[in-house]
Design an enzyme around this catalytic site. Structure first.
Site, PDB file in Angstrom:
ATOM      1  N   TYR A  50      44.870  50.310  54.399  1.00  0.00           N
ATOM      2  CA  TYR A  50      45.463  50.747  52.991  1.00  0.00           C
ATOM      3  C   TYR A  50      45.552  49.409  52.121  1.00  0.00           C
ATOM      4  O   TYR A  50      46.465  48.700  52.431  1.00  0.00           O
ATOM      5  CB  TYR A  50      46.675  51.584  52.959  1.00  0.00           C
ATOM      6  CG  TYR A  50      46.878  52.303  51.730  1.00  0.00           C
ATOM      7  CD1 TYR A  50      46.554  53.560  51.622  1.00  0.00           C
ATOM      8  CD2 TYR A  50      47.547  51.821  50.607  1.00  0.00           C
ATOM      9  CE1 TYR A  50      46.740  54.383  50.355  1.00  0.00           C
ATOM     10  CE2 TYR A  50      47.668  52.375  49.403  1.00  0.00           C
ATOM     11  CZ  TYR A  50      47.385  53.615  49.403  1.00  0.00           C
ATOM     12  OH  TYR A  50      47.480  54.342  48.179  1.00  0.00           O
ATOM     13  N   TYR A 110      40.196  54.028  44.397  1.00  0.00           N
ATOM     14  CA  TYR A 110      41.470  54.214  44.606  1.00  0.00           C
ATOM     15  C   TYR A 110      41.657  55.792  44.834  1.00  0.00           C
ATOM     16  O   TYR A 110      42.002  56.318  43.651  1.00  0.00           O
ATOM     17  CB  TYR A 110      42.318  53.532  43.599  1.00  0.00           C
ATOM     18  CG  TYR A 110      43.840  53.836  43.980  1.00  0.00           C
ATOM     19  CD1 TYR A 110      44.472  53.162  44.977  1.00  0.00           C
ATOM     20  CD2 TYR A 110      44.693  54.539  43.094  1.00  0.00           C
ATOM     21  CE1 TYR A 110      45.706  53.528  45.220  1.00  0.00           C
ATOM     22  CE2 TYR A 110      46.028  54.805  43.547  1.00  0.00           C
ATOM     23  CZ  TYR A 110      46.461  54.231  44.572  1.00  0.00           C
ATOM     24  OH  TYR A 110      47.800  54.515  44.920  1.00  0.00           O
TER      25      TYR A 110
END
Ligand SMILES: [Zn+2]
Lengths: 391, 319, 143
Positions: free
Chosen positions: A293, A343
């Site tokens: 991440y 994103y």
């Protein structure tokens, strides 16, 4: 020890929508498109879906998504909280439902107009008195109210403790961008940057600058999770969930765990890593590639340490050695990451980790990828999973 | 607008690309000392090259010059009512935008390049074209189009004085917070965003309003805790009192906030996690020094201050 | 003449910071600046027109911002510097009652022509960034 559900659930289909700065469509439309794409990838009809898992932050009601897709009835739905911490959290929900038989075919999704709609970079605000708003109240009055600012606070101290410099942040951001350059669905397709541009980019919150921060995107990603038996009948080779975990740690706050004895740390991710390794029976040496991440470049480094690819304070040298690059020890964020692809709160990362195990990544490393790691956001209650080939 | 209507509209506006707004047109007045003086006074610019003849005559230039930033000023129409102005490609384009609801206007970028300094007595000629019109953009102000004009300036001898490109956004106005503020016809100065106050934290902020920073303490086991919460994590007692912090602290980490700049906050702005002498950590601002002087391990001393019209807050200074 | 110094190219280094300039935004500056630049758009002198446009009060016109940016640069360089270009990006409006702080830094030096790039930003204390951009100045050689 957590319950062992190794290999009891399998990813059978994945998809992303087109990513953009202005989708021009509703978030419901993005969710439906993403799930339909994942169904097509698995070779199933949406009516075979009987469960759904997403983020508490997602605005799409499961039943609306089900109606839009023509799913029929559902026997399971569940949501995960804490922003990007829910990336593998929603997968975790699906895996639990499938491995316990509560559902047979669960769609995991996240769809947002993150650029043209609500933008995370605009920060939190205190319009309503909820527990959440009271929490942010300890930071808002001082101007500490964006994700970048919270991460910056951890980063500054972590740099002091480890001596790791921005050279390593640049390597993370640059390696990720170089992957995006080859990905036509990435925001930064065909657009590289160099060190001078990186250093000259706008300051966000010290020590973070523009290229250390992810973008904001309109788009959706979805994953179909099912049983190993059914997966074997589907179109593509299944990708088994070898190990998966969620974790929070003592004195956890949402992005602001500043009250721990040493707060430049992510103990929650260390717990998740330990449990995933234990469940899967694997070690860091077994992990061939990763999707880590990357809302911000330094958080990739912390996670490399939390997942024991190297020791505390060694992640700088680890990445500067080229580990994240195509021929490196741990090719990482090969889709271009959230820094440079899109994103989608980490769910596009699960899509990419699946593709890595299938051998379908646009930047597929030359070596065999037996196992790929995928993680959720950090600074928050988090989690991770290791995916592997279905036997 | 349907996609077809948008296409039709865009065909109309894009037809303006490359159209001339005006041929080289002389300014109403030559460059003159009077307008230069008015300009310099308004700007508070005391540069002797513009207004001090005695100095200028002895300088390398040998004479006063016009401020370069006045380049476009000479050709301004002045107070002439818009209705009396001759229509041109630019006014037609603006009208077209207005007709379709793109009534908002916002200058976003201006670039001027100067090739030769103008001096009193020079005549400035301006030629202008519509250089470019963007695709439709969704901006913070609303949906709209950027258009760019390019002006070329020359003097009576045909020498090029400079160029200007000017980028303007025409947009469909949205309801802006600023518009709401205009309703009460006074400037509503934004303030910092205060914490909401509920059962568990209201008392803490009320103490700050009275100039004190308190730390919650378990009545049973005496453990201090911050931020306040209803139960002691050590002994599960719900009984508590509080002690006042002396606000002696040490910086554990810090960040200078650059972007975005939030209305109501004064920048430069430094936030820090501070370990108080009593043992608990608090997030606050470090003020009273250069942001670059703030460092981990720095000793700081806090006090509660009125930071704006509405908020009292603890602020920490170098000790 | 000795009252006015002009920096020589050799005096300037990359990263040099210009002295910050605080400009109180007054109605006189907004209206006076608009008229001195022959800008009679009502939003710059008529409060009700500004309010109809969604702002609480009259606001500074662009030509004044341009003037203030060059003033800031030549206040620092001295009068013999020649302004070569001005590139400005506009942000939040400047309204009476605000204070704009202008800061700047030398970001490039071109030895071949003595041109210095100064990155300038003007931020007001209420709404933040009003203007940012670059002023290029040609400075005299040594001596
Ligand atoms: Zn207790």
């Amino acid at each position: 020890m957590v319950a062992n559900i190794k290999d009891k659930a399998v990813i059978a289909g994945v998809a992303n929508t087109k990513f953009s700065k202005d989708s021009g469509v509703s978030e419901l439309s993005l969710a439906a498109q993403a799930i339909k794409g994942a169904c097509d990838d698995a070779g199933i009809h949406p009516s075979e879906i009987d469960g759904m898992a997403t983020f508490t932050m997602d605005t799409n009601d499961e039943i609306e998504v089900a109606r839009a897709l023509g799913c029929g009835g559902l026997t399971f739905w569940g949501r995960s909280h804490y922003g990007g911490g829910a990336a593998t959290g929603s997968l975790h929900q699906a895996v639990m439902a499938v491995s316990t038989g509560m559902a047979e075919c669960v769609a995991v999704f996240r769809a947002l107009n993150g650029r043209s709609g609500h933008r995370f970079s605009s920060g939190v605000s205190g319009a309503i008195t909820t527990a959440d708003a009271i929490h942010w109240g300890w930071y808002m009055p001082y101007g500490l109210l964006t994700p970048a600012s919270w991460v910056a606070m951890f980063t500054q101290r972590w740099m002091k403790l480890t001596g790791i410099s921005k050279d390593a942040f640049y390597e993370v951001a640059h390696a990720t961008r170089e992957y995006a350059v080859n990905n036509p669905n990435a925001a930064f397709y065909g657009r590289s940057f160099d060190r001078a541009e990186y250093d000259a980019a706008r300051k966000i919150a010290d020590p973070l600058q523009l290229f250390d921060c992810c973008q904001e995107t309109d788009g959706g990603s979805a994953i179909i999770v099912t049983t190993p038996e059914r997966a074997r009948d589907m179109k593509k080779p299944g990708v088994a969930v070898r190990g998966i975990a969620q974790a929070s740690a003592p004195d956890q706050e949402q992005m602001t765990s500043f009250y721990r004895e040493e707060f430049a740390a992510i103990p929650e991710m260390e717990i998740a890593a330990k449990n995933v390794y234990e469940m899967s029976g694997l070690t860091p040496d077994d992990v061939d590639a990763a999707v880590i991440y990357d809302a911000f470049s330094p958080i990739v480094l912390w996670q490399i340490e939390a997942w024991n690819f190297c020791g505390f304070g060694e992640s700088g040298d680890f990445v500067l050695d080229g580990a994240l690059r195509p021929g490196g020890r741990l090719p990482c964020n090969t889709h271009g990451g959230q820094l440079s692809e899109a994103y989608i709160h980490g769910v596009n990362g699960i899509v990419e980790a699946t593709r890595l195990v299938r051998g379908e990544s646009l930047n597929q490393p030359k070596k065999n990828i037996e196992h790929a790691l995928v993680t959720s956001g950090v600074g928050i209650p988090t989690g991770g999973a290791i995916l592997g080939k279905l036997d | 607008m349907t996609p077809e209507e948008q296409k039709a509209f865009e065909d109309k506006i894009y037809a303006f690309k490359g159209r001339k707004v005006c041929e080289a047109t002389p300014a109403k007045d030559p460059v003159n000392a009077t307008m230069i003086r008015h300009w310099a006074e308004a700007m508070g610019d005391t540069n002797p090259a513009y207004t001090n003849t005695e100095w200028a005559e002895k300088s390398a230039r040998g004479k006063t010059i016009a401020p370069p930033a006045m380049l476009y000023v000479w050709n301004q129409q002045g107070i002439t009512a818009a209705s009396e102005r001759a229509s041109n490609a630019q006014s037609e384009l603006v009208q077209l935008f207005n007709d379709y609801g793109f009534t908002g206007v916002l200058g976003t970028n201006v670039k001027q390049e100067y090739f030769k300094e103008a001096a009193p007595g020079d005549q400035v000629f301006m030629e202008m074209v519509i250089d470019n019109i963007s695709e439709r953009k969704n901006t913070a102000r609303g949906a709209g189009y950027f258009h760019e004009t390019v002006a070329t300036f020359s003097n009576q001898s045909g020498e090029k004085l400079g160029t200007q490109s000017f980028r303007v956004l025409k947009f469909i106005p949205q309801d802006q917070p600023a518009a709401a503020a205009a309703d009460d016809a006074r400037l509503e100065v934004p303030t910092r965003i205060p914490s909401p106050r509920g059962h568990d934290n209201g008392w803490w902020w009320e103490a700050v309003d009275k100039g004190k920073v308190m730390i919650q303490r378990c009545s049973n086991c005496q453990t201090l805790r911050h931020p306040p919460r209803p139960m002691c994590g050590e002994c599960q007692s719900m009984e508590w009192d509080s002690v006042e912090s002396k606000l002696d602290g040490e910086v554990l980490s810090h960040t200078e906030l650059h972007h975005p700049k939030i209305p109501g906050y004064q920048y430069p702005l430094v936030c820090a996690v501070i370990k108080l002498g009593e043992g608990t950590n608090i997030v606050s601002n470090v003020v009273g020094c250069e942001p670059s002087d703030v460092h981990i391990g720095m000793r700081v001393k806090g006090k509660v201050e009125q930071v704006d019209e509405k908020n009292m807050l603890p602020q920490f200074y170098p000790a | 003449m000795s009252d006015y110094k002009t920096l020589r190219f050799a005096d300037v280094n990359l990263g040099d910071k210009l002295p910050a300039l605080e400009i109180p935004i007054t109605a006189a500056l907004v209206v006076g600046g608009a008229l001195a630049t022959r800008d009679y758009e009502p939003v710059h002198h008529d409060k009700s027109a500004a309010q109809a446009a969604g702002l609480p009060d009259v606001f500074m016109n662009i030509l004044t911002s341009q003037g203030l940016m060059t003033r800031f640069a030549t206040d620092w360089s001295g009068p013999e510097a020649v302004v070569k270009s001005l590139d400005i990006k506009l942000g939040a409006p400047n309204l009476p009652g605000m204070v704009m702080t202008v800061t700047g830094e030398v970001t490039a030096l071109d030895k071949s022509n003595g041109v210095v790039d100064v990155a300038v930003q003007g931020e007001n204390n209420i709404w933040g960034m009003h203007m940012q951009g670059t002023v290029q100045l040609a400075l005299p050689e040594a001596g």
